[in-house]
Scaffold this motif. Structure first.
Motif, PDB file in Angstrom:
ATOM      1  N   PHE A   1      43.706 -26.687  12.048  1.00  0.00           N
ATOM      2  CA  PHE A   1      43.066 -26.918  10.753  1.00  0.00           C
ATOM      3  C   PHE A   1      43.758 -28.047   9.989  1.00  0.00           C
ATOM      4  O   PHE A   1      43.090 -28.873   9.359  1.00  0.00           O
ATOM      5  CB  PHE A   1      43.070 -25.615   9.946  1.00  0.00           C
TER       6      PHE A   1
ATOM      7  N   GLU B   1      36.908 -23.173   5.242  1.00  0.00           N
ATOM      8  CA  GLU B   1      38.190 -23.543   5.839  1.00  0.00           C
ATOM      9  C   GLU B   1      39.046 -24.459   4.962  1.00  0.00           C
ATOM     10  O   GLU B   1      40.260 -24.569   5.186  1.00  0.00           O
ATOM     11  CB  GLU B   1      37.950 -24.245   7.180  1.00  0.00           C
ATOM     12  N   TYR B   2      38.417 -25.090   3.946  1.00  0.00           N
ATOM     13  CA  TYR B   2      39.177 -26.130   3.237  1.00  0.00           C
ATOM     14  C   TYR B   2      38.935 -26.167   1.726  1.00  0.00           C
ATOM     15  O   TYR B   2      39.887 -26.178   0.946  1.00  0.00           O
ATOM     16  CB  TYR B   2      38.839 -27.494   3.845  1.00  0.00           C
TER      17      TYR B   2
ATOM     18  N   THR C   1      44.533 -21.385   7.945  1.00  0.00           N
ATOM     19  CA  THR C   1      43.771 -22.607   7.695  1.00  0.00           C
ATOM     20  C   THR C   1      44.535 -23.620   6.848  1.00  0.00           C
ATOM     21  O   THR C   1      43.945 -24.519   6.254  1.00  0.00           O
ATOM     22  CB  THR C   1      42.425 -22.268   7.029  1.00  0.00           C
TER      23      THR C   1
ATOM     24  N   SER D   1      32.105 -20.786  12.823  1.00  0.00           N
ATOM     25  CA  SER D   1      33.370 -20.651  12.108  1.00  0.00           C
ATOM     26  C   SER D   1      34.190 -19.488  12.648  1.00  0.00           C
ATOM     27  O   SER D   1      35.289 -19.232  12.166  1.00  0.00           O
ATOM     28  CB  SER D   1      33.112 -20.417  10.613  1.00  0.00           C
TER      29      SER D   1
ATOM     30  N   TYR E   1      44.074 -15.505   6.622  1.00  0.00           N
ATOM     31  CA  TYR E   1      43.144 -16.606   6.888  1.00  0.00           C
ATOM     32  C   TYR E   1      43.549 -17.855   6.109  1.00  0.00           C
ATOM     33  O   TYR E   1      43.502 -18.979   6.641  1.00  0.00           O
ATOM     34  CB  TYR E   1      41.721 -16.194   6.514  1.00  0.00           C
TER      35      TYR E   1
ATOM     36  N   GLN F   1      31.229 -24.256   6.555  1.00  0.00           N
ATOM     37  CA  GLN F   1      32.491 -24.066   7.254  1.00  0.00           C
ATOM     38  C   GLN F   1      33.603 -24.880   6.594  1.00  0.00           C
ATOM     39  O   GLN F   1      34.739 -24.397   6.482  1.00  0.00           O
ATOM     40  CB  GLN F   1      32.342 -24.451   8.725  1.00  0.00           C
TER      41      GLN F   1
END
Length: 908
Positions: free
Chosen positions: A610, A196-197, A337, A443, A333, A192
């Motif tokens: 986020f 996300e990062y 994020t 997620s 997305y 995740q």
């Protein structure tokens, strides 16, 4: 037409791209397709990414031209093509992703290589990752406490107390290995965080060249990032070490299975239901070793979070990856994020320029195989009780539970109420674990918010969870906790006992902790078949909890529903979950939110969740920051440590042939997973590993888990093949890590003739010790899909240290086969499936492996099996060393020794 490029590289294909005033370079896929007279749009998205990698990395134009042709054109026949040969090429991933269970042994191996280089007079600091490596600590958290506000702090404190030594090693590694970033515990799970990062989708190198973001990871579910359009998959820790040190992965031109998604999901159906359906379909179709690529109008209706759910379970359906193209949903997305606008701009521009962009007008590629899935036909589903591909409609779980209890010789009432009456005993099929656990689903805001809405409706109707159900919630990132808090839904989850227990993989990897009220004793005493329901991706035997036989995969809202019901002996579509305080029946349909309600909640998930979660991602809590160790280029090993020991792999001799008079350590069936092979979960004080720890004055309550002790080979080799559900025919009817020592009388305590008597059952580790003492090599026989499941390098390392020289199986799963080769254990695949079943091995046979020529990729050879009565049987096999690079690794004694040999050559 093959382009003529005398430079030996594809320099003429490097073009310029201006993105909002910033000038970049890139390797043009359009240009190379034009020169090869190919239509790029007909080439699968995944193959376009591979072509770019070959163009950028190769220095051998003749070989690469042939590979690029094979990637561009469907059904291209290569010169002298042979199974697994001639189609291989070198793949260089952009980066490596690791979690702590598999990452620590990899870094321990690198530390050992540093020692060897230093002893040879070299500079140890040269042994360091050559590409970016991110290690996320997420596997060490155990759900010791749940169902209270204090759970998260209690579990975190216990995690730190148990793993201080391991984490100190990681702090040393982060300080001493360049290109290594360690993300402290309590931040989320690696997949995740990657989604996300960490993932860039399109990267920029130091020369301003745009390249696709590609990744390999030491967790098989690295594929989750395929939902973002990033090509990546899981590899063993052994392969990851090679990639970290700058060696390429050798892969074959893949067969790509196109999965066309039509229509859209109905409001009551989740991405979890879809992935369980896909897993069932693709396991039936057969995608092992292949790439899966999703396309069709239906993908427009799937968010990146939905796509990541499908991509996550690629290992469960057997594929190398399950990739989606880049489109507007990807851009949305990345924006949600909190990716930088410059990154978002270059992703769009690069994808469109390189024909990596998808929209409803995009021409569908030509795939090697096609599967069609109508999203509108997917129904609420659950999978189990032992394999993720065994999908059922939720109405069918009742009968499936009854059938399983019947198989096990138990019985249960078909009209079991949704909760136990006060003082009543536990019954077969009762749910003792209900876990919203990290990996596949956490997620995905849609399923997490739906779970919260189901909890809210249940609370408002006066429902509660029976006392015997252990409930837990382990979000995959801090962002999930933020939006559950901000929507107010965490409050209702808490009221049902789904308090946050921490940020880690927890129940999905078997770190479920003790059951409530010491139920293990009652389950054992009464031989109960009880259930666990979890939102993870793996439910193999013995994985979730040793006392729980029936393990079911389900979406987070269904986990809440089954917790409320307290049993899997229930048809949730037609029977009430429970009675409310007014003795009125409450059905699942009464709790499920409308699509409008869910959409309103989804609007509350925003960029700040986020941004705030990742601003300080590399900073740990006070205890983490206080960890320190004396600075040194070589790790200061502590011989008294029971967590970190210098591994012995560099001192072992390379494999030699022939292998003569080998004895059989185990005879195993089909679908033997790495969970059966590699040590995982709790360590019993009555096991060889437990005896070792006791001898080191470690109390049983401080044993921790096998996963936490993967940096100590003494513990791990003693736990290899110790799974309580393992069925070794030699030890039948006893289950678990046991065998018998047939053979020379010097291997028998009783000096008995094996043709007359059956030797006693002993632990597999003890049998291995005796074989090493008397220099008797060992082999293992197995059925289909040997080594499926997680990418656990200890499934191969443990075999090597147990003195196993070869594994003979009907077929191998991709990662484990590669791991065996990478450790110098020979995988031999039967050429005539079913032959061993007909042969009826007993375990008292002697095996001879003597190739008539030197080993080469996919060498066909015969093995000779001699029975206890003296009759000989010749069985043809293929040595599953699939390419020349693997042969180099194998002949060196494994990848680690190969790397060391290369470093020593460089020093001369």
């Amino acid at each position: 037409m093959i382009p003529n490029n005398k430079k030996g590289r594809y320099q003429t294909y490097q073009k310029a791209l201006n993105v909002k005033g910033v000038e970049y370079k890139y390797w043009s896929l359009r240009k190379i397709a034009q020169d090869y007279q190919a239509v790029l749009s007909k080439t699968p998205f995944a193959k376009r990414l591979l072509i770019e990698n070959v163009m950028r990395q190769t220095s051998d134009l003749n070989a690469s031209s042939r590979i690029i042709k094979a990637l561009l054109f469907k059904n291209t026949t290569l010169d002298s093509e042979r199974i697994g040969q001639s189609t291989e090429f070198s793949f260089y991933p952009s980066r490596v992703l690791m979690q702590d269970y598999t990452g620590i042994p990899a870094l321990v191996d690198l530390a050992a290589i540093r020692d060897a280089v230093a002893q040879a007079g070299g500079e140890p600091s040269h042994v360091t990752p050559k590409c970016p490596v991110d290690l996320v600590i997420d596997h060490s958290l155990i759900v010791e406490q749940s169902g209270s506000e204090s759970s998260i702090n209690t579990n975190r404190a216990l995690e730190m107390a148990r793993n201080r030594e391991r984490y100190t090693f990681l702090k040393w590694a982060q300080k001493n290995f360049r290109n290594l970033t360690v993300i402290p515990p309590g931040k989320g799970i690696c997949h995740q965080v990657n989604l996300e990062y960490l993932s860039h989708v399109v990267r920029v190198d130091e020369n301003g060249v745009l390249t696709p973001d590609t990744v390999v990871g030491t967790d098989s579910h690295t594929t989750m990032v395929n939902g973002l359009g990033v090509l990546g998959w899981g590899v063993g820790g052994i392969e990851a070490e090679a990639a970290m040190l700058g060696l390429p992965l050798t892969i074959a031109v893949p067969r790509v299975v196109g999965v066309r998604l039509d229509g859209q999901l109905r409001p009551c159906v989740t991405a979890t239901d879809l992935v369980l359906t896909i897993t069932e379909r693709l396991r039936s179709h057969g995608v092992v070793g292949k790439f899966v690529e999703y396309y069709g109008s239906g993908i427009a209706h799937l968010s990146v979070a939905d796509r990541a759910t499908l991509a996550n379970m690629a290992p469960e359906y057997g594929a190398t990856c399950g990739i989606f193209p880049i489109d507007e949903n990807t851009i949305s997305y990345l924006t949600l994020t909190n990716r930088p606008s410059s990154l978002v701009d270059r992703v769009r521009a690069y994808a469109q320029e390189q024909e990596l962009w998808w929209d409803t007008n995009t021409v569908s590629p030509e795939y090697d195989e096609d599967v069609v899935v109508d999203l509108s036909e997917v129904v609420p589903s659950i999978a189990g009780p032992k394999r993720p591909q065994d999908r059922l409609n939720i109405s069918a779980i009742k009968q499936a539970t009854l059938d399983q209890c019947s198989i096990e010789g138990a019985s249960t009432s078909s009209s079991r109420p949704g909760r136990l009456e006060s003082g009543a005993h536990l019954d077969h099929g009762d749910v003792v674990i209900a876990a919203i656990t990290s990996c596949t689903n956490t997620s995905n805001p849609a399923v997490m918010l739906t779970a919260g809405l189901v909890a809210m409706a249940a609370v408002k109707k006066g429902l509660t969870v029976p006392d015997y159900v252990k409930t837990s919630l382990a979000p995959g990132s801090l962002a999930v906790a933020r939006y559950l808090n901000d929507t107010g839904l965490q409050h209702y989850l808490d009221l049902l006992g789904f308090h946050r227990v921490g940020y880690g993989c927890t129940t999905c990897i078997g770190n479920s902790g003790p059951l409530k009220n010491n139920l293990e004793a009652e389950i054992l005493e009464r031989s109960l078949n009880v259930s666990a329901v979890l939102s993870g991706n793996r439910n193999f035997e013995g994985r979730i909890h040793p006392a729980v036989n029936l393990n079911w995969l389900a979406s987070p809202p269904l986990v809440v529903a089954f917790a409320l019901a307290g049993t899997t002996c229930i048809d949730l579509e037609n029977e009430p979950i429970a009675l409310n305080s007014n003795n009125e029946p409450v059905y699942l349909s009464d709790l499920w939110p409308s699509q409008t309600m869910l959409n309103e909640m989804l609007k509350l998930v925003h960029e700040s969740h986020f941004r705030l979660s990742y601003d300080d991602i590399t900073e740990g809590d006070e205890e983490w920051e206080q960890l320190s160790m004396k600075d040194s280029a070589c790790y200061p090993w502590d011989e008294n440590s029971t967590y970190i020991q210098r591994p012995p792999f560099l001192e072992l001799l390379p494999p030699t042939f022939p292998i003569e008079s080998a004895r059989v350590l185990a005879i195993l069936g089909d679908s033997i997973t790495t969970d059966h092979i590699s040590p995982a979960g709790r360590i019993s004080e009555h096991s060889p590993a437990g005896h070792y720890l006791l001898s080191k004055n470690i109390r049983p309550e401080a044993f921790n888990s096998f996963g936490a002790r993967r940096g100590n080979h003494h513990v791990m080799v003693r736990g290899t093949f110790s799974n309580l559900r393992l069925e070794n025919k030699i030890a039948f009817p006893i289950r678990g890590g046991f065998t018998r020592c047939y053979g020379d009388t010097k291997l028998d305590d009783c000096n008995m003739s094996t043709t007359e008597k059956v030797p006693p059952v002993i632990p597999i580790f003890d049998a291995s010790k005796r074989s090493l003492e008397f220099q008797v090599p060992l082999v293992i026989f197995a059925g289909k899909d040997y080594g499926s499941g997680s990418s656990r390098d200890w499934a191969a390392k443990g075999c090597l240290l147990l003195n196993v020289k070869a594994v003979i199986a009907e077929s191998f799963e991709r990662i484990h086969r590669s791991n065996l080769v990478g450790m110098g254990v020979l995988p031999l695949q039967l050429m005539r499936p079913g032959e061993l079943i007909a042969f009826a091995l007993e375990g008292n046979e002697t095996v001879f492996i003597a190739p008539n020529e030197p080993l080469k990729p996919l060498l066909e050879l015969n093995i000779i099996i001699v029975t206890a009565q003296g009759s000989e049987h010749t069985i043809p096999v293929i040595a599953r060393i699939d390419n020349p690079k693997e042969l180099e690794y194998f002949n060196s004694g494994g990848i680690l020794k190969y790397v060391l040999n290369q470093l020593e050559m460089d020093m001369r």
